[in-house]
Motif scaffolding. Structure first.
Motif, PDB file in Angstrom:
ATOM      1  N   GLN A   1      32.296  40.812  27.963  1.00 27.41           N
ATOM      2  CA  GLN A   1      32.431  40.814  29.425  1.00 27.41           C
ATOM      3  C   GLN A   1      31.075  40.905  30.131  1.00 27.41           C
ATOM      4  O   GLN A   1      30.874  41.703  31.041  1.00 27.41           O
TER       5      GLN A   1
ATOM      6  N   PHE B   1      35.171  36.963  26.834  1.00 26.03           N
ATOM      7  CA  PHE B   1      35.617  37.139  28.221  1.00 26.03           C
ATOM      8  C   PHE B   1      37.089  37.513  28.220  1.00 26.03           C
ATOM      9  O   PHE B   1      37.901  36.886  27.539  1.00 26.03           O
TER      10      PHE B   1
ATOM     11  N   GLY C   1      40.371  37.974  30.740  1.00 25.93           N
ATOM     12  CA  GLY C   1      40.818  37.607  32.074  1.00 25.93           C
ATOM     13  C   GLY C   1      42.297  37.294  32.099  1.00 25.93           C
ATOM     14  O   GLY C   1      43.065  37.765  31.244  1.00 25.93           O
TER      15      GLY C   1
ATOM     16  N   GLN D   1      34.540  32.262  32.606  1.00 23.75           N
ATOM     17  CA  GLN D   1      34.550  33.233  33.697  1.00 23.75           C
ATOM     18  C   GLN D   1      34.734  32.557  35.049  1.00 23.75           C
ATOM     19  O   GLN D   1      35.339  33.138  35.953  1.00 23.75           O
TER      20      GLN D   1
ATOM     21  N   THR E   1      39.155  36.495  36.868  1.00 24.98           N
ATOM     22  CA  THR E   1      38.376  37.644  36.403  1.00 24.98           C
ATOM     23  C   THR E   1      39.045  38.945  36.836  1.00 24.98           C
ATOM     24  O   THR E   1      39.378  39.104  38.009  1.00 24.98           O
TER      25      THR E   1
END
Length: 528
Positions: free
Chosen positions: A22, A107, A109, A135, A140
């Motif tokens: 992240q 990531f 999300g 992203q 997000t």
């Protein structure tokens, strides 16, 4: 962290010292530059190149045929089956490959702005710029949401890992494989970032209908009085351009769900074609390309670092990925009510379809199932000039379920909410591709505006002799002669011949649908 779909090897990878979790946009930009994956442009955007694959690889996309998919998927050339055994072996190889990397990027999300239908996802990338792309394109989480985040689907992307078809059961070195039992998308052999975005869309197209939500390949916006419009169409037909309207608020540019309460964006960003982009023609998109956004395969001036949007040296399919909040007039969260207007966009390479026509319910269903357009150069490997094609529901490459599932849901919603439907040709006029010209954007904008404002609801129309479409005789801001295709051709007999050729293609294509109501085929298609 949820254990759904996660092997012990994947857990080990996620907990490894090389995993960068992240990272913020500035941190990822620094990684991209330090790792020499891309360059910084004068706008603040990162520019990366995708190598030999500058578009999607549809022949290399698979779905694992297992207990959860065997009797549900519309198997064929679009949804190719692969065995669980082949997937597991390739999966283990890719995870082992990433464990050996100095750095891997994660990531976390969401897909789906409506929390009732939201899918928590995680994206694992070999490249920092791919993680930056993820992203920008997905939703997000807030810090609070991140603390409670439990991934229910994982994307693993390893562009430099190449498959061996003889051993791995793929068609080439490239593979995009979805396993619904493993809850994983496995991508390798291609640097084209769009594969990640479209794979999650395919996943949502499988999961949402089970929740009685229609998943749609469309853009959406809303007027200041709350009137919602949907724009269906394949890549390059104008979804992003036409939905980014300064007089309307953007819900999303490409992927949506339509639930019992209204429309919601599946994504958190936009992925716009930017060949020939200018502030004059598309100011919202132009100004959205700023720090944090990603430019794919866009040529850049070596000295000024200014993007050269008209340069197609690498591909016609140049792209910009940016967060939806880079657009000024948006709906946040990306949720709105039920649509009042639907626009089907087609880029007609034959140059014979009207620039705008009103559709009856039967015509709407016919043209939704047909999904006629032209594949434009660069959107897929090997496409170098426009090719006439029929993409069911304007999204065939991303629909795992039979077409009738989506079509029937749309038909029910059109009836329930009394939606006005229009077919808009953003393709050629005055002749076929190579002879005629592309429809002027300012004319298309005027026609769409008139449709959205209700100016065409009761307007006088003329019926097209070949396609049976109702063509408005007058549209504010558009010359009358532009509205009727035959009047834009120098040779009316040549027009008729080409129109009949396309009408025949419509009829031949529609034969593949076996369980469609008779009145849709009888009243919805060409009259010849």
């Amino acid at each position: 962290m949820n254990s759904v779909g996660m092997s012990s090897e994947l857990t080990k990878l996620l907990q490894g010292d090389n995993m960068r979790v992240q990272l913020s946009v500035p941190q990822l930009v620094e990684k991209v530059l330090n790792r020499e994956e891309g360059i910084l442009t004068a706008t603040g955007a990162v520019r990366a190149e995708t190598g030999k694959y500058t578009g999607r690889s549809p022949q290399d996309k698979f779905i694992v045929e297992d207990r959860s998919t065997k009797d549900k998927i519309d198997w064929g050339s679009v949804n190719q089956p692969i065995s669980p055994e082949a997937f597991e072996k390739l999966y283990d190889k890719v995870v082992d490959y990433l464990q050996e990397k100095d750095e891997v990027f994660l990531f976390k999300g969401f897909a789906g702005a409506d929390k009732k239908h939201q899918l928590p996802i995680q994206v694992i990338n070999e490249y920092a710029w791919h993680n930056l792309f993820a992203q920008q394109l997905f939703i997000t989480p807030t810090n609070e949401e991140l603390n409670d985040h439990q991934s229910e689907f994982t994307v693993i992307s390893a562009p430099n890992f190449k498959a061996d078809p003889a051993i791995d059961g793929t068609n080439s070195e490239t593979f995009i494989i979805i396993s619904f039992e493993r809850r994983t998308v496995l991508i390798g052999g291609t640097e084209y970032a769009g594969e990640m975005k479209k794979s999650i869309f395919s996943v949502m197209n499988f999961l949402l209908p089970e929740q009685d939500v229609l998943s749609m390949h469309c853009s959406a916006n809303v007027g200041f009085e709350g009137d919602v419009a949907l724009f269906f169409g394949l890549s390059g037909t104008g979804k992003t351009t036409l939905s980014a309207d300064p007089n309307r608020r953007l819900i999303g540019d490409d992927e949506h769900g339509w639930s019992s309460t209204g429309v919601f964006n599946i994504e958190g960003g936009c992925y716009a074609k930017c060949i020939g982009l200018s502030r004059e023609k598309e100011p919202q998109i132009y100004d959205a390309i700023r720090f944090g956004s990603v430019l794919e395969n866009v040529m850049v001036d070596e000295d000024t670092r200014l993007p050269i949007y008209e340069d197609n040296t690498l591909t016609e399919n140049t792209r910009a990925a940016y967060s939806i909040d880079a657009i000024d007039n948006i709906v946040m969260p990306s949720i709105a009510g039920h649509p009042t207007t639907i626009i089907f966009l087609t880029a007609d390479a034959f140059g014979v379809l009207p620039p705008i026509s009103k559709l009856s319910k039967e015509q709407a269903m016919y043209h939704f199932l047909s999904g006629y357009t032209s594949k434009l150069a660069g959107t897929e490997r090997g496409v170098t000039s426009p090719e006439a094609t029929f993409s069911t529901c304007f999204g065939s490459p991303f629909l795992p379920l039979p077409a009738q599932v989506y079509a029937e849901m749309l038909g029910q919603k059109i009836d329930e909410h009394e939606v006005q439907v229009y077919l808009v040709n953003t393709g050629w006029t005055g002749g076929e591709y190579g002879v005629g010209n592309r429809m002027k954007l300012k004319y298309t904008r005027s026609m769409v505006q008139a449709a959205l404002e209700g100016e065409l609801t009761n307007v006088e129309t003329i019926q097209d002799d070949i396609f049976g479409l109702s063509i408005p005789l007058h549209v504010p801001g558009v010359p009358d002669e532009v509205l009727q295709p035959v009047k834009t051709w120098n040779d009316s007999s040549a027009y008729e011949q080409k129109a009949k050729e396309l009408a025949t293609k419509f009829k031949d294509n529609f034969k593949k649908f076996k369980n469609v109501a008779e009145e849709i085929e009888k009243s919805g298609g060409p009259v010849l």
